[in-house]
Design a protein around this motif. Structure first.
Motif, PDB file in Angstrom:
ATOM      1  N   CYS A 133      17.020  -5.379  13.495  1.00 42.08           N
ATOM      2  CA  CYS A 133      16.199  -5.006  12.613  1.00 42.08           C
ATOM      3  C   CYS A 133      14.670  -5.541  12.948  1.00 42.08           C
ATOM      4  CB  CYS A 133      16.510  -5.419  11.385  1.00 42.08           C
ATOM      5  SG  CYS A 133      18.339  -4.827  10.560  1.00 42.08           S
ATOM      6  N   SER A 134      13.741  -4.820  12.307  1.00 44.21           N
ATOM      7  CA  SER A 134      12.302  -5.090  12.472  1.00 44.21           C
ATOM      8  C   SER A 134      11.597  -4.504  11.103  1.00 44.21           C
ATOM      9  CB  SER A 134      11.645  -4.699  13.819  1.00 44.21           C
ATOM     10  OG  SER A 134      11.618  -3.368  13.575  1.00 44.21           O
ATOM     11  N   VAL A 135      10.554  -5.343  10.869  1.00 39.88           N
ATOM     12  CA  VAL A 135       9.942  -4.813   9.757  1.00 39.88           C
ATOM     13  C   VAL A 135       9.393  -3.522   9.793  1.00 39.88           C
ATOM     14  CG1 VAL A 135       7.542  -5.567  10.474  1.00 39.88           C
ATOM     15  CG2 VAL A 135       7.967  -5.581   8.061  1.00 39.88           C
ATOM     16  N   ASP A 136       9.362  -2.614   8.522  1.00 41.08           N
ATOM     17  CA  ASP A 136       9.030  -1.158   8.490  1.00 41.08           C
ATOM     18  C   ASP A 136       7.553  -1.385   8.162  1.00 41.08           C
ATOM     19  OD1 ASP A 136       8.363   1.462   8.060  1.00 41.08           O
ATOM     20  OD2 ASP A 136      10.442   1.624   6.825  1.00 41.08           O
ATOM     21  N   ALA A 137       6.737  -1.408   8.988  1.00 39.67           N
ATOM     22  CA  ALA A 137       5.141  -1.957   8.649  1.00 39.67           C
ATOM     23  C   ALA A 137       4.646  -0.833   7.668  1.00 39.67           C
ATOM     24  CB  ALA A 137       4.383  -2.423   9.816  1.00 39.67           C
ATOM     25  N   PRO A 138       4.906   0.527   8.422  1.00 38.23           N
ATOM     26  CA  PRO A 138       4.184   1.762   7.454  1.00 38.23           C
ATOM     27  C   PRO A 138       4.763   1.677   6.046  1.00 38.23           C
ATOM     28  CG  PRO A 138       4.892   2.415   9.520  1.00 38.23           C
ATOM     29  CD  PRO A 138       5.419   0.934   9.524  1.00 38.23           C
ATOM     30  N   LYS A 139       5.688   1.450   5.798  1.00 39.70           N
ATOM     31  CA  LYS A 139       6.414   1.178   4.445  1.00 39.70           C
ATOM     32  C   LYS A 139       5.912   0.163   3.945  1.00 39.70           C
ATOM     33  CE  LYS A 139      10.805   1.673   1.962  1.00 39.70           C
ATOM     34  NZ  LYS A 139      10.584   2.856   1.386  1.00 39.70           N
ATOM     35  N   VAL A 140       5.480  -1.067   4.302  1.00 38.11           N
ATOM     36  CA  VAL A 140       4.961  -2.358   3.701  1.00 38.11           C
ATOM     37  C   VAL A 140       3.513  -1.790   3.297  1.00 38.11           C
ATOM     38  CG1 VAL A 140       3.996  -4.236   4.087  1.00 38.11           C
ATOM     39  CG2 VAL A 140       6.273  -4.202   4.848  1.00 38.11           C
ATOM     40  N   LEU A 141       2.994  -0.924   4.021  1.00 34.32           N
ATOM     41  CA  LEU A 141       1.606  -0.445   3.617  1.00 34.32           C
ATOM     42  C   LEU A 141       1.520   0.547   2.701  1.00 34.32           C
ATOM     43  CD1 LEU A 141      -0.264  -0.751   7.091  1.00 34.32           C
ATOM     44  CD2 LEU A 141      -0.172  -2.645   5.416  1.00 34.32           C
ATOM     45  N   GLU A 142       2.543   1.089   2.326  1.00 34.92           N
ATOM     46  CA  GLU A 142       2.682   1.912   1.230  1.00 34.92           C
ATOM     47  C   GLU A 142       2.507   1.349  -0.199  1.00 34.92           C
ATOM     48  OE1 GLU A 142       6.329   4.058   1.277  1.00 34.92           O
ATOM     49  OE2 GLU A 142       5.663   5.207   3.109  1.00 34.92           O
ATOM     50  N   GLU A 143       2.603   0.091  -0.139  1.00 34.38           N
ATOM     51  CA  GLU A 143       2.576  -0.543  -1.196  1.00 34.38           C
ATOM     52  C   GLU A 143       1.065  -0.947  -1.744  1.00 34.38           C
ATOM     53  OE1 GLU A 143       5.230  -3.913  -1.518  1.00 34.38           O
ATOM     54  OE2 GLU A 143       6.664  -2.736  -0.358  1.00 34.38           O
ATOM     55  N   GLN A 144       0.766  -0.625  -2.768  1.00 34.47           N
ATOM     56  CA  GLN A 144      -0.831  -1.016  -3.190  1.00 34.47           C
ATOM     57  C   GLN A 144      -1.324  -2.337  -2.985  1.00 34.47           C
ATOM     58  OE1 GLN A 144      -2.361   2.307  -2.942  1.00 34.47           O
ATOM     59  NE2 GLN A 144      -3.966   0.781  -3.535  1.00 34.47           N
ATOM     60  N   GLY A 145      -0.365  -3.285  -3.636  1.00 35.49           N
ATOM     61  CA  GLY A 145      -0.603  -4.681  -3.448  1.00 35.49           C
ATOM     62  C   GLY A 145      -0.793  -5.275  -2.163  1.00 35.49           C
ATOM     63  N   TRP A 146      -0.162  -4.599  -1.358  1.00 36.69           N
ATOM     64  CA  TRP A 146      -0.417  -5.401   0.241  1.00 36.69           C
ATOM     65  C   TRP A 146      -1.699  -4.627   0.900  1.00 36.69           C
ATOM     66  CZ3 TRP A 146       1.389  -8.440   3.730  1.00 36.69           C
ATOM     67  CH2 TRP A 146       2.547  -9.053   3.546  1.00 36.69           C
ATOM     68  N   GLN A 147      -2.111  -3.230   0.530  1.00 35.88           N
ATOM     69  CA  GLN A 147      -3.221  -2.633   0.609  1.00 35.88           C
ATOM     70  C   GLN A 147      -4.489  -3.489   0.269  1.00 35.88           C
ATOM     71  OE1 GLN A 147      -3.868   1.436   0.523  1.00 35.88           O
ATOM     72  NE2 GLN A 147      -1.596   1.988   1.105  1.00 35.88           N
ATOM     73  N   SER A 148      -4.257  -3.784  -0.953  1.00 32.43           N
ATOM     74  CA  SER A 148      -5.421  -4.589  -1.579  1.00 32.43           C
ATOM     75  C   SER A 148      -5.723  -5.996  -0.930  1.00 32.43           C
ATOM     76  CB  SER A 148      -5.177  -4.955  -3.056  1.00 32.43           C
ATOM     77  OG  SER A 148      -5.257  -3.379  -3.778  1.00 32.43           O
ATOM     78  N   PHE A 149      -4.522  -6.551  -0.861  1.00 36.79           N
ATOM     79  CA  PHE A 149      -4.487  -7.960  -0.135  1.00 36.79           C
ATOM     80  C   PHE A 149      -5.076  -8.023   1.009  1.00 36.79           C
ATOM     81  CE2 PHE A 149      -2.578 -10.766   2.923  1.00 36.79           C
ATOM     82  CZ  PHE A 149      -3.324 -12.139   2.329  1.00 36.79           C
ATOM     83  N   LEU A 150      -4.833  -6.954   2.015  1.00 40.18           N
ATOM     84  CA  LEU A 150      -5.341  -6.727   3.550  1.00 40.18           C
ATOM     85  C   LEU A 150      -6.688  -6.481   3.505  1.00 40.18           C
ATOM     86  CD1 LEU A 150      -1.998  -5.071   4.910  1.00 40.18           C
ATOM     87  CD2 LEU A 150      -2.971  -7.156   5.686  1.00 40.18           C
ATOM     88  N   ARG A 151      -7.033  -5.632   2.386  1.00 40.76           N
ATOM     89  CA  ARG A 151      -8.521  -5.342   2.677  1.00 40.76           C
ATOM     90  C   ARG A 151      -9.517  -6.500   2.206  1.00 40.76           C
ATOM     91  NH1 ARG A 151      -6.517  -0.020   0.871  1.00 40.76           N
ATOM     92  NH2 ARG A 151      -7.403   1.532   2.372  1.00 40.76           N
ATOM     93  N   SER A 152      -8.765  -7.422   1.359  1.00 40.43           N
ATOM     94  CA  SER A 152      -9.465  -8.586   1.060  1.00 40.43           C
ATOM     95  C   SER A 152      -9.839  -9.725   2.044  1.00 40.43           C
ATOM     96  CB  SER A 152      -8.743  -9.136  -0.229  1.00 40.43           C
ATOM     97  OG  SER A 152      -7.599 -10.042   0.012  1.00 40.43           O
ATOM     98  N   ILE A 153      -8.801  -9.499   3.124  1.00 35.90           N
ATOM     99  CA  ILE A 153      -9.065 -10.611   4.115  1.00 35.90           C
ATOM    100  C   ILE A 153     -10.556 -10.695   4.755  1.00 35.90           C
ATOM    101  CG2 ILE A 153      -8.135 -11.572   6.328  1.00 35.90           C
ATOM    102  CD1 ILE A 153      -5.520 -10.441   5.541  1.00 35.90           C
ATOM    103  N   LYS A 154     -10.975 -11.647   4.686  1.00 34.26           N
ATOM    104  CA  LYS A 154     -12.359 -11.704   5.304  1.00 34.26           C
ATOM    105  C   LYS A 154     -12.364 -12.495   6.618  1.00 34.26           C
ATOM    106  CE  LYS A 154     -14.368 -10.493   1.371  1.00 34.26           C
ATOM    107  NZ  LYS A 154     -13.853  -9.208   1.262  1.00 34.26           N
ATOM    108  N   PRO A 155     -13.481 -12.359   7.566  1.00 32.13           N
ATOM    109  CA  PRO A 155     -13.258 -12.739   8.963  1.00 32.13           C
ATOM    110  C   PRO A 155     -13.650 -14.393   8.678  1.00 32.13           C
ATOM    111  CG  PRO A 155     -15.032 -10.840   8.890  1.00 32.13           C
ATOM    112  CD  PRO A 155     -14.373 -11.109   7.410  1.00 32.13           C
ATOM    113  N   GLN A 156     -12.775 -15.022   9.830  1.00 25.68           N
ATOM    114  CA  GLN A 156     -13.185 -16.586   9.411  1.00 25.68           C
ATOM    115  C   GLN A 156     -14.588 -16.745  10.343  1.00 25.68           C
ATOM    116  OE1 GLN A 156      -9.712 -17.700  11.707  1.00 25.68           O
ATOM    117  NE2 GLN A 156      -8.557 -18.177   9.771  1.00 25.68           N
ATOM    118  N   GLU A 157     -15.210 -17.559   9.674  1.00 23.81           N
ATOM    119  CA  GLU A 157     -16.499 -18.149  10.193  1.00 23.81           C
ATOM    120  C   GLU A 157     -16.484 -18.844  11.539  1.00 23.81           C
ATOM    121  OE1 GLU A 157     -19.605 -16.726   8.978  1.00 23.81           O
ATOM    122  OE2 GLU A 157     -18.142 -15.686   7.656  1.00 23.81           O
TER     123      GLU A 157
END
Length: 121
Positions: free
Chosen positions: A97-121
């Motif tokens: 088995c492997s992660v169903d990444a598209p299904k993970v990204l259907e979740e609003q919480g994951w989308q919000s979290f991923l959008r919040s990641i800032k580049p490291q300085e």
């Protein structure tokens, strides 16, 4: 269960890649950074294991084909061990088995979290 850290990072890397491919990430964050942060989010923020991510697995028919091919090979190479084959194979089913990444990204919480990641300085 897949407790191997390499498998774990492959799952989070798949999420990072899918997020990048869908334009969810800030352009300057690295894939490695996103994978690491995704693992932290799942395990520390959501308090869930990697195995609790949505999974894509081989179908029962595919598993049976693989089991039979494995059995045939083991019969040729190690016939003295054949009595344990099916039990050992069944213990490893989630390895296929492997992660169903598209299904993970259907979740609003994951989308919000991923959008919040800032580049490291």
């Amino acid at each position: 269960a897949r407790s191997n850290p390499t498998y774990t990072m492959i799952d989070y890397d798949s999420i990072a890649y899918e997020a990048w491919a869908n334009g969810i990430l800030s352009p300057k964050v690295t894939r490695a950074q996103v994978a690491q942060q995704a693992q932290r989010y799942q395990q520390e923020i959501l308090n869930k294991t990697t195995q609790e991510l949505p999974q894509i697995c081989l179908s029962p028919a595919q598993l049976e084909q693989l089991r039979q091919a494995s059995y045939d090979l083991e019969m040729k190479l190690m016939p003295s061990m054949i009595h344990t084959h099916d039990d050992e194979f069944n213990k490893q089913k989630r390895t296929f088995c492997s992660v169903d990444a598209p299904k993970v990204l259907e979740e609003q919480g994951w989308q919000s979290f991923l959008r919040s990641i800032k580049p490291q300085e």
